[in-house]
Design a protein around this motif. Structure first.
Motif, short mmCIF file in Angstrom:
data_model
loop_
_atom_site.label_atom_id
_atom_site.label_comp_id
_atom_site.label_asym_id
_atom_site.label_seq_id
_atom_site.Cartn_x
_atom_site.Cartn_y
_atom_site.Cartn_z
N GLY A 156 11.55 39.11 32.05
CA GLY A 156 11.83 39.86 31.11
C GLY A 156 12.97 40.08 30.57
N GLY A 157 12.76 41.04 29.38
CA GLY A 157 14.59 40.85 28.66
C GLY A 157 15.28 41.70 29.19
N GLU A 158 14.52 42.32 30.52
CA GLU A 158 15.75 43.18 31.49
C GLU A 158 16.51 42.34 31.90
OE1 GLU A 158 14.80 47.45 31.66
OE2 GLU A 158 12.86 47.18 30.52
N GLU A 159 17.74 42.80 32.51
CA GLU A 159 18.17 42.18 34.00
C GLU A 159 17.74 42.89 35.44
OE1 GLU A 159 20.13 39.40 33.65
OE2 GLU A 159 20.83 39.57 31.55
N HIS A 160 16.66 43.68 35.09
CA HIS A 160 15.88 43.79 36.42
C HIS A 160 15.17 43.52 36.58
CE1 HIS A 160 19.12 47.30 35.40
NE2 HIS A 160 18.21 47.39 34.42
N ASP A 161 14.46 43.16 38.14
CA ASP A 161 13.07 43.26 38.32
C ASP A 161 12.23 44.39 37.76
OD1 ASP A 161 13.78 41.24 40.08
OD2 ASP A 161 13.52 42.02 42.10
N PRO A 162 10.73 43.75 37.25
CA PRO A 162 10.29 45.19 37.15
C PRO A 162 10.04 46.12 37.83
CG PRO A 162 8.93 42.18 37.08
CD PRO A 162 10.70 42.49 37.45
N TYR A 163 9.94 47.61 37.35
CA TYR A 163 10.07 49.43 37.63
C TYR A 163 9.12 49.76 36.64
CZ TYR A 163 12.70 49.09 33.24
OH TYR A 163 13.80 49.63 32.73
N ASP A 164 8.78 51.17 36.94
CA ASP A 164 8.24 51.77 36.80
C ASP A 164 8.40 52.28 35.87
OD1 ASP A 164 5.47 52.74 37.09
OD2 ASP A 164 5.74 53.84 38.94
N ARG A 165 8.22 52.97 34.63
CA ARG A 165 8.98 53.64 33.27
C ARG A 165 8.35 55.23 33.84
NH1 ARG A 165 11.09 50.35 30.30
NH2 ARG A 165 9.95 48.03 30.37
N PRO A 166 7.31 55.96 33.34
CA PRO A 166 7.06 56.98 34.43
C PRO A 166 8.16 58.01 34.84
CG PRO A 166 5.49 56.09 34.49
CD PRO A 166 6.14 55.11 34.44
N PRO A 167 9.45 57.48 36.14
CA PRO A 167 10.26 57.76 36.13
C PRO A 167 10.85 58.45 35.44
CG PRO A 167 9.17 56.78 38.19
CD PRO A 167 8.30 56.30 36.48
N LEU A 168 11.68 57.71 34.35
CA LEU A 168 12.70 57.72 33.96
C LEU A 168 12.67 58.88 33.36
CD1 LEU A 168 11.94 54.22 32.05
CD2 LEU A 168 13.73 54.13 33.77
N SER A 169 11.66 58.95 32.95
CA SER A 169 11.87 60.86 32.33
C SER A 169 10.92 62.25 33.46
CB SER A 169 10.81 61.09 31.47
OG SER A 169 9.15 60.67 31.40
N LYS A 170 11.63 61.86 34.32
CA LYS A 170 11.09 62.75 35.60
C LYS A 170 11.99 62.26 36.83
CE LYS A 170 6.39 62.56 35.39
NZ LYS A 170 5.73 61.15 33.88
N ALA A 171 11.21 61.69 37.85
CA ALA A 171 12.26 62.09 38.64
C ALA A 171 13.71 61.10 38.31
CB ALA A 171 12.00 61.15 39.96
N CYS A 172 14.19 60.42 37.42
CA CYS A 172 15.77 59.00 37.40
C CYS A 172 16.50 60.16 36.46
CB CYS A 172 14.54 58.32 36.38
SG CYS A 172 14.19 57.13 37.13
N LEU A 173 15.78 61.38 35.80
CA LEU A 173 16.32 62.51 35.08
C LEU A 173 17.31 63.61 36.27
CD1 LEU A 173 15.01 62.96 31.90
CD2 LEU A 173 17.09 61.65 32.60
N THR A 174 16.29 63.65 37.46
CA THR A 174 16.84 65.08 38.58
C THR A 174 17.11 64.60 39.60
OG1 THR A 174 14.79 65.71 38.00
CG2 THR A 174 14.92 66.58 37.29
N GLU A 175 16.50 63.71 39.85
CA GLU A 175 16.55 63.05 41.04
C GLU A 175 17.51 61.26 41.94
OE1 GLU A 175 13.45 63.66 43.12
OE2 GLU A 175 12.49 65.61 41.96
N SER A 176 17.99 61.16 40.45
CA SER A 176 18.50 60.11 40.90
C SER A 176 17.76 58.86 41.43
CB SER A 176 20.46 59.64 41.39
OG SER A 176 21.24 60.89 40.74
N ALA A 177 16.26 58.81 41.42
CA ALA A 177 15.41 57.92 41.81
C ALA A 177 15.09 56.15 41.53
CB ALA A 177 13.67 59.08 41.98
N ASP A 178 14.65 55.76 42.54
CA ASP A 178 14.64 54.30 42.12
C ASP A 178 12.75 53.72 41.78
OD1 ASP A 178 14.73 50.90 42.09
OD2 ASP A 178 14.71 51.71 44.00
N PRO A 179 13.26 53.21 40.34
CA PRO A 179 12.02 53.70 40.41
C PRO A 179 11.03 51.59 39.90
CG PRO A 179 13.76 52.49 38.57
CD PRO A 179 14.40 53.23 39.53
N GLY A 180 12.35 50.84 41.26
CA GLY A 180 11.44 50.03 41.13
C GLY A 180 10.12 50.51 41.93
N LEU A 181 9.39 49.09 41.95
CA LEU A 181 7.47 48.71 42.60
C LEU A 181 7.84 48.61 44.10
CD1 LEU A 181 6.77 46.94 39.36
CD2 LEU A 181 6.71 49.48 39.29
N GLY A 182 8.39 48.01 44.58
CA GLY A 182 8.79 47.67 45.94
C GLY A 182 7.63 46.54 45.87
N LEU A 183 8.07 45.89 45.33
CA LEU A 183 7.87 44.00 45.50
C LEU A 183 8.46 43.33 45.56
CD1 LEU A 183 5.13 43.94 42.39
CD2 LEU A 183 4.46 44.92 44.39
#
Length: 382
Positions: free
Chosen positions: A29-56
């Motif tokens: 992966g090009g980023e310095e993170h484990d794979p994560y979910d992208r839809p929360p980036l424009s939803k809960a991550c903006l309003t709730e500081s949610a963690d978009p991780g996949l839980g894997l």
């Protein structure tokens, strides 16, 4: 080897283990993170500081994860991927490299929403009274406008087309979508010349001053690094069959980077949405393990906009009949597209998820419907 640090790459690794693959798996992966979910980036991550991780748990899955490594080339003959971390060999390769957001001309800062860092930058400027200009009234634009409005920002949205989603859905649906934008200064049929340090310069010379500029005018599949590889590519991405196989028997492609064939629709599918990546990983894993169960998924995506859930299922095309559907509750409505045999080709529902469930079933069954009942969103499809 799996290339891509989004949900597609992560789900592919998990699905391979679930299907009984016991060989070595490397995830790059090009980023310095484990794979994560992208839809929360424009939803809960903006309003709730949610963690978009996949839980894997990649250690438990026995997957070697290489972070911060970008693919730069592919030698199919030698079965080698050239990367910023050196050449890496493979026996089987799954491409899940996604897409990159389109950017506008100009020296000014443009915020997009593709990575966790993008979401963090945007969340930092969401504050009461902040002046925000959004370019593009599509899915990202609507979700960002929703969050910004909730924080008390002053929001202007500039859209080159005739209205929100007018291109894919047409004027009748776009007009209904525009009604949800209350409290946002929505300017349609308005072109942008460039993004400046002070804000957005329109084609007519007007400067819209802004504390932050968000650009949501589409994305392009990340295939530039594959230009010399000889894979079949169309304008949407790498061409694959329903099992996500490319024209190279050892290479598969899923998600935003892929343009898959659907026997059900007799057409290629490229939605650029979560469902294609999430489902595609499992389909590719089954194909690799030679246990393809004939999956031909119906395209689906959703969006949270201005307090309503917007859902679209199926795929319509020019010539399909559109019927707008109303609900006794005025903030709920929908639209259905019928093919030449009065079968449901696609359905849009706003604030009424039950209609989407019925529509998916009707599409799967190839069910003919009675046009006379379709204006009522609560009426069954069939």
């Amino acid at each position: 080897m799996v290339l891509g640090g989004g949900i597609g790459g992560g789900r592919t690794c998990a699905a391979l283990r679930s299907e009984g693959f016991d060989g070595h798996i490397t995830l790059i992966g090009g980023e310095e993170h484990d794979p994560y979910d992208r839809p929360p980036l424009s939803k809960a991550c903006l309003t709730e500081s949610a963690d978009p991780g996949l839980g894997l748990d990649f250690e438990e899955l026995e997957v070697s994860v290489r972070r911060g490594v970008w693919a730069t080339g592919l030698d199919r003959g030698a079965k080698i991927v050239a990367t910023t971390g050196g050449d890496i060999g493979y026996d089987t390769l799954v491409l899940a490299t996604g897409s990159a957001p389109v950017r506008l001309p100009g020296p000014g800062e443009q915020l997009t929403l593709r990575t966790r860092e993008d979401a963090e930058k945007l969340a930092a400027v969401l504050r009461p009274g902040a002046r925000m200009v959004i370019v593009g009234a599509g899915w990202i634009g609507a979700e960002v406008a929703t969050a910004a409005k909730g924080f008390g920002c002053s929001v202007v949205c500039v859209e080159a087309g005739d209205g929100p989603h007018a291109g894919p859905f047409g004027a009748a649906v776009s007009q209904r979508m525009a009604e949800m934008w209350e409290g946002v200064d929505l300017r349609v049929r308005t072109g942008v010349a460039e993004v400046e340090d002070a804000g957005v310069r329109l084609i007519d010379g007007t400067l819209l001053t802004a504390d932050a500029v968000v650009v949501g005018v589409g994305s392009r599949a990340d295939v530039g690094w594959l230009a010399a590889a000889g894979l079949d590519v169309d304008r949407h991405g790498i061409c694959v069959d329903s099992g996500r196989r490319t024209n190279d028997p050892s290479i598969y492609a899923i998600g935003d980077v892929a343009s898959r064939w659907s026997d059900r629709l007799s057409a290629r599918v490229h939605t650029g949405h979560w469902d294609e990546a999430a489902v595609g990983g499992a389909v590719a894993a089954r194909s690799i393990m030679h246990c393809d169960r004939g999956t031909d998924d119906i395209p689906y995506f959703w969006s949270d906009q201005f307090g309503r859930k917007v859902q679209y299922v199926g795929q319509h095309r020019r010539g399909h009949r559109l019927i707008v559907r109303d609900h006794p509750t005025t903030d709920r409505w929908g639209a259905v597209w019928l093919d030449e045999c009065d079968r449901v080709a696609a359905h849009l529902s706003v604030g009424f998820p039950r209609a989407m469930i019925h529509a998916r079933s009707a599409i799967a069954d190839g069910r003919r419907v009675d046009r006379r009942t379709l204006a009522d969103l609560t009426a069954p499809l069939g």
